[in-house]
Design an enzyme around this catalytic site. Structure first.
Site, PDB file in Angstrom:
ATOM      1  N   SER A 186      14.740  20.956 -17.227  1.00 58.48           N
ATOM      2  CA  SER A 186      13.547  21.746 -17.476  1.00 58.48           C
ATOM      3  C   SER A 186      13.977  23.043 -18.142  1.00 58.48           C
ATOM      4  O   SER A 186      15.047  23.577 -17.849  1.00 58.48           O
ATOM      5  CB  SER A 186      12.839  22.034 -16.155  1.00 58.48           C
ATOM      6  OG  SER A 186      12.048  23.191 -16.275  1.00 58.48           O
TER       7      SER A 186
ATOM      8  N   HIS B  22       0.833  -1.222   0.000  1.00 61.60           N
ATOM      9  CA  HIS B  22       0.000   0.000   0.000  1.00 61.60           C
ATOM     10  C   HIS B  22       0.861   1.263   0.000  1.00 61.60           C
ATOM     11  O   HIS B  22       0.456   2.290   0.519  1.00 61.60           O
ATOM     12  CB  HIS B  22      -0.954   0.017   1.198  1.00 61.60           C
ATOM     13  CG  HIS B  22      -1.630  -1.298   1.419  1.00 61.60           C
ATOM     14  ND1 HIS B  22      -2.733  -1.687   0.685  1.00 61.60           N
ATOM     15  CD2 HIS B  22      -1.334  -2.327   2.249  1.00 61.60           C
ATOM     16  CE1 HIS B  22      -3.099  -2.904   1.083  1.00 61.60           C
ATOM     17  NE2 HIS B  22      -2.262  -3.319   2.022  1.00 61.60           N
TER      18      HIS B  22
ATOM     19  N   LYS C 123      -1.256  -4.412 -39.517  1.00 64.61           N
ATOM     20  CA  LYS C 123       0.196  -4.216 -39.555  1.00 64.61           C
ATOM     21  C   LYS C 123       0.734  -3.064 -38.729  1.00 64.61           C
ATOM     22  O   LYS C 123       1.704  -3.237 -37.982  1.00 64.61           O
ATOM     23  CB  LYS C 123       0.649  -4.069 -41.003  1.00 64.61           C
ATOM     24  CG  LYS C 123       0.552  -5.370 -41.748  1.00 64.61           C
ATOM     25  CD  LYS C 123       0.827  -5.195 -43.207  1.00 64.61           C
ATOM     26  CE  LYS C 123       0.164  -6.307 -43.967  1.00 64.61           C
ATOM     27  NZ  LYS C 123      -1.321  -6.343 -43.773  1.00 64.61           N
TER      28      LYS C 123
HETATM   29  N1  ARG Z   1      -2.192  -5.649 -48.576  1.00 63.37           N
HETATM   30  C1  ARG Z   1      -3.005  -6.759 -48.242  1.00 63.37           C
HETATM   31  C2  ARG Z   1      -2.988  -7.005 -46.727  1.00 63.37           C
HETATM   32  O1  ARG Z   1      -2.172  -6.466 -46.087  1.00 63.37           O
HETATM   33  C3  ARG Z   1      -2.522  -7.973 -48.928  1.00 63.37           C
HETATM   34  C4  ARG Z   1      -3.579  -8.977 -49.165  1.00 63.37           C
HETATM   35  C5  ARG Z   1      -4.566  -8.404 -50.128  1.00 63.37           C
HETATM   36  N2  ARG Z   1      -5.517  -9.350 -50.564  1.00 63.37           N
HETATM   37  C6  ARG Z   1      -6.636  -8.989 -51.148  1.00 63.37           C
HETATM   38  N3  ARG Z   1      -7.414  -9.913 -51.515  1.00 63.37           N
HETATM   39  N4  ARG Z   1      -6.963  -7.739 -51.326  1.00 63.37           N
HETATM   40  O2  ARG Z   1      -3.797  -7.721 -46.188  1.00 63.37           O
END
Ligand code: ARG
Length: 470
Positions: free
Chosen positions: A290, A169, A338
């Site tokens: 700072s 705590h 991604k």
């Molecule tokens: N750029 C796409 C991705 O990152 C690749 C796969 C695309 N496939 C499709 N059927 N449009 O998923």
């Protein structure tokens, strides 16, 4: 030969990559909205690696001629060289990394380049690329976690005897050794490494061969492709192989835990360097001043690391949300996997790299730690345990010590400052050996079992970690 015309159109820059059946071009905004090349070009070398394995396999089963394979190998080598030299021209019109590379390959080698995509789709291609990339990121992260654990263990070994207050705590609870405190984090990072190693098993499976979703009519040899790419296994269902991103979600979950542990450590570093506490110093290269207050040295790196934890947790939630509504099989939603995934990997890599260095450069202020441990009756539990060893039931001992603490509070002194007579007034079984028990050193040394805070244990645990056995 309308089909050959459409194949030709596919690689006309002005047209979309798949354009033959479309009557109007997409707007500039839609093009930017749907393209991924700006970020997925990062997968380029893995894309080439996957293509080389695919082509090698196609040749081995007689789908590609030896000449085609040789052309593809030569062409991809040149593409790779251009990318590495920064001379490759990435075109938004070609949507993504896969089509950009393929177009350049066709420019370089002609028809053999057009045959590379036989028995393959971008759907299994991209899933393969991500797995190849993620595998190397996992290996790096595990290596960095090992280095961080070793940095912690080295510091723990050096300060195995230094005592600071342990908190519950955020109030002084019991004395602990600084080494023991550091090794708590080494345990967390050890589990993080285990989690990543486990996740890697499921990352390291081959999607290629799934093609768009249903597999392919060509006599492919997926085991061979897997072997060429160093995958342990082959994904067993084409629909699943192209569509699920659970392996990326698992990685983000493991990365979020890495950052959560980093964040807890950061919180302590910030606290410890604050002049109010003053337990440690971190090297100037991890701090900033700072612009207005000349006396300040701010622990920017731990604060930022604590802050960056939020984005990695965010990527995990984003990926889970991305996946949850998708029917089989591939949907373009998955292109959104991604950026967050890349950022999660980058964030843990940079953070761990910096922390390895920062932990190594910590200066310990043992006196300040000791002084803090002497406040707050940190050894009260030791007195209770002492009475239990003399035959009192623990609850009675607890009550007895509470009375002694109350008296110390009113006299503004510590338990160890009470005379033997004063202590005996609380219980006659107390003898002169109590002062050893009430000392900080006696308290920590007594906790000499696996997982305990005794300096001897800390040394053993630190050595286990340093010898890579723990
Ligand atoms: N750029 C796409 C991705 O990152 C690749 C796969 C695309 N496939 C499709 N059927 N449009 O998923």
């Amino acid at each position: 030969m309308s089909s050959s015309t459409s194949t030709h159109n596919q690689f006309d820059n002005k047209a979309q990559a798949w354009s033959a059946r479309f009557s109007e071009p997409v707007s500039e905004l839609v093009k930017r909205y749907t393209a991924s090349v700006d970020f997925d070009k990062r997968l380029a070398l893995f894309d080439i690696q996957g293509s080389l394995a695919h082509a090698t396999m196609l040749e081995s089963v007689g789908v590609l001629s030896a000449t085609d394979l040789a052309d593809i190998q030569r062409g991809l080598a040149q593409v790779q060289a251009e990318i590495e030299a920064g001379k490759f021209e990435w075109l938004l019109d070609l949507e993504d990394v896969h089509l950009n590379i393929e177009k350049r390959l066709v420019e370089l080698i002609g028809d053999a380049g057009k045959r590379l995509h036989t028995g393959r789709s971008r759907n299994d291609q991209v899933a393969t690329d991500i797995r190849l990339w993620l595998r190397t990121e996992i290996d790096q992260a595990i290596q960095l976690l090992t280095e961080l654990r070793q940095a912690l263990a080295n510091l723990a070994l050096k300060y195995a005897d230094v005592i600071l207050p342990g908190f519950t705590h955020l109030q002084v609870a019991q004395p602990v050794t600084f080494g023991h405190h550091l090794l708590a984090y080494a345990e967390m990072f050890g589990r993080d490494a285990e989690r990543l190693a486990d996740c890697r098993k499921r990352v390291n499976r081959l999607p290629l061969g799934a093609a768009a979703l249903a597999g392919t009519s060509f006599p492919i040899n997926r085991e061979y492709t897997a072997e060429l790419l160093g995958f342990d296994e082959v994904c067993r269902n084409s629909l699943d192989a192209v569509s699920d991103r659970d392996f990326a979600i698992e990685f983000c979950a493991a990365a979020a835990l890495v950052m959560t542990h980093i964040s807890r450590l950061s919180e302590e570093l910030v606290l410890w360097v604050s002049p109010r506490v003053g337990f440690i110093d971190i090297a100037d290269r991890f701090c900033t001043g700072s612009s207005i207050m000349p006396q300040k040295k701010n622990p920017d790196v731990p604060e930022l690391a604590r802050g960056k934890t939020g984005r990695v947790t965010g990527h995990l939630v984003a990926l889970l949300t991305l996946m949850k509504g998708q029917p089989l099989a591939y949907n373009k939603d998955n292109q959104e996997d991604k950026e967050g995934l890349f950022d999660a990997a980058d964030t843990i890599r940079d953070t761990l790299t910096i922390f390895v260095d920062m932990i190594g450069g910590i200066t310990v202020k043992a006196d300040a730690m000791r002084e803090a441990a002497l406040q707050g009756f940190a050894t009260a539990t030791d007195l209770a345990d002492y009475l239990v060893k003399k035959g009192l039931p623990f609850r009675d001992a607890h009550e007895t010590v509470a009375l002694a603490v109350r008296q110390c509070e009113s006299e503004n002194c510590d338990l160890a400052d009470l005379s033997l007579e004063a202590l005996q007034s609380f219980h006659p079984s107390i003898e002169a050996d109590i002062y050893e028990v009430l000392s900080l050193e006696g308290s920590v040394a007594a906790r000499n079992h696996i997982g305990g805070t005794a300096p001897e244990r800390v040394r053993l645990e630190a050595e286990r970690i340093l010898s890579n056995k723990g």
